[in-house]
Scaffold this motif. Structure first.
Motif, short mmCIF file in Angstrom:
data_model
loop_
_atom_site.label_atom_id
_atom_site.label_comp_id
_atom_site.label_asym_id
_atom_site.label_seq_id
_atom_site.Cartn_x
_atom_site.Cartn_y
_atom_site.Cartn_z
N GLU A 94 -55.02 8.12 -41.72
CA GLU A 94 -54.75 9.13 -40.53
C GLU A 94 -55.48 10.13 -41.07
OE1 GLU A 94 -50.72 9.06 -38.71
OE2 GLU A 94 -50.21 7.74 -40.30
N ASP A 95 -56.24 10.41 -40.00
CA ASP A 95 -57.23 11.75 -40.15
C ASP A 95 -56.67 12.76 -39.43
OD1 ASP A 95 -59.44 13.39 -40.88
OD2 ASP A 95 -60.65 12.73 -39.20
N PHE A 96 -56.45 14.09 -39.95
CA PHE A 96 -55.97 15.41 -39.35
C PHE A 96 -56.67 16.38 -40.02
CE2 PHE A 96 -53.62 14.67 -43.27
CZ PHE A 96 -53.71 15.90 -43.94
N VAL A 97 -56.54 17.69 -38.99
CA VAL A 97 -57.09 19.05 -39.33
C VAL A 97 -55.99 19.86 -39.30
CG1 VAL A 97 -59.41 18.67 -38.65
CG2 VAL A 97 -57.90 19.52 -37.14
N VAL A 98 -56.02 20.95 -40.23
CA VAL A 98 -55.05 21.80 -40.26
C VAL A 98 -55.53 23.19 -39.98
CG1 VAL A 98 -53.22 22.91 -41.72
CG2 VAL A 98 -53.86 20.63 -42.23
N TYR A 99 -54.68 23.76 -38.97
CA TYR A 99 -55.21 25.26 -38.49
C TYR A 99 -54.13 26.19 -39.01
CZ TYR A 99 -59.01 22.81 -35.86
OH TYR A 99 -59.80 22.08 -35.48
N ASP A 100 -54.60 27.27 -39.11
CA ASP A 100 -53.75 28.33 -39.34
C ASP A 100 -53.16 28.75 -38.14
OD1 ASP A 100 -53.11 31.53 -39.41
OD2 ASP A 100 -52.96 30.73 -41.37
N ALA A 101 -51.96 28.67 -37.89
CA ALA A 101 -51.37 29.03 -36.36
C ALA A 101 -51.84 30.61 -36.00
CB ALA A 101 -49.81 28.94 -36.32
N LYS A 102 -52.01 31.52 -36.76
CA LYS A 102 -52.08 32.79 -36.12
C LYS A 102 -53.79 33.09 -36.05
CE LYS A 102 -51.03 37.64 -37.32
NZ LYS A 102 -50.38 38.36 -38.23
#
Length: 193
Positions: free
Chosen positions: A40-48
């Motif tokens: 499963e592919d995902f990207v992680v972003y800093d919420a702020k």
């Protein structure tokens, strides 16, 4: 509903919690590791800040796995990687490693079959396909570096004999034997002796 080809978005909050926007649930690094294993592919972003922090989160997953004693990365490899930071060749290393792991992934079924045949019949002695794979990678890496270096080497680095050295193969054979033991345990449902 058809599965989307878009990567799942994970948001990382200041409290270090990770939120999977696809499932609307909080997840752990362990959950993300399982997603990777499941393809499963995902990207992680800093919420702020909305910065893409996928690279650092994946690195953190590797750090966690290595900390649990699942040492996949040999010490010499880690030292070599550290040496490339800030080096003029740094830009080539990611692509080379990417190509190498991609080739290894494509050949893994063949490698598993050969390990089973070789280790099942003749012990650790014959690693023909692995030796060939390592030799090809070393040659490709060497050619790539020589394209960017005058006369194929730097003034600080004396010319080394071509190809892997016998000690490299001994270490690799030890690591493969250890890997085979782990694979055997997985094949037995994780039972230990």
């Amino acid at each position: 509903m058809a599965k989307s080809n878009e990567p799942v978005t994970i948001k990382k909050y200041a409290n270090r919690r990770l939120y999977n926007t696809g499932t609307s649930t909080y997840v752990t690094l362990e959950d993300l590791a399982q997603m990777v294993k499941n393809g499963e592919d995902f990207v992680v972003y800093d919420a702020k800040s909305s910065d893409d922090i996928t690279h650092s989160v994946l690195t953190q997953i590797i750090f966690e796995q290595e900390g649990k004693g699942q040492n996949l990365l040999p010490i010499n490899f880690l030292r070599q990687i550290i040496r490339f930071y800030g080096d003029s060749m740094q830009m080539l290393v990611p692509r080379y490693l990417d190509m190498t792991i991609e080739n290894f992934s494509k050949e893994q079924n063949s490698l598993r079959e050969n390990f089973t045949k070789t280790l099942g019949i003749g012990g650790i002695g014959g690693f023909g396909i692995l030796d060939e794979h390592v030799r090809r990678n070393m040659e490709m890496f060497d050619r790539t570096f020589k394209m960017f270096l005058p006369n194929g080497r730097t003034e600080e680095t004396p010319a080394a004999p071509a190809g892997p050295q016998p000690d490299d193969f001994d270490e690799l054979r030890r690591q493969v034997a250890d890997m085979q033991k782990r694979l055997d345990k997985l094949g037995d449902g994780g039972k230990t002796d």
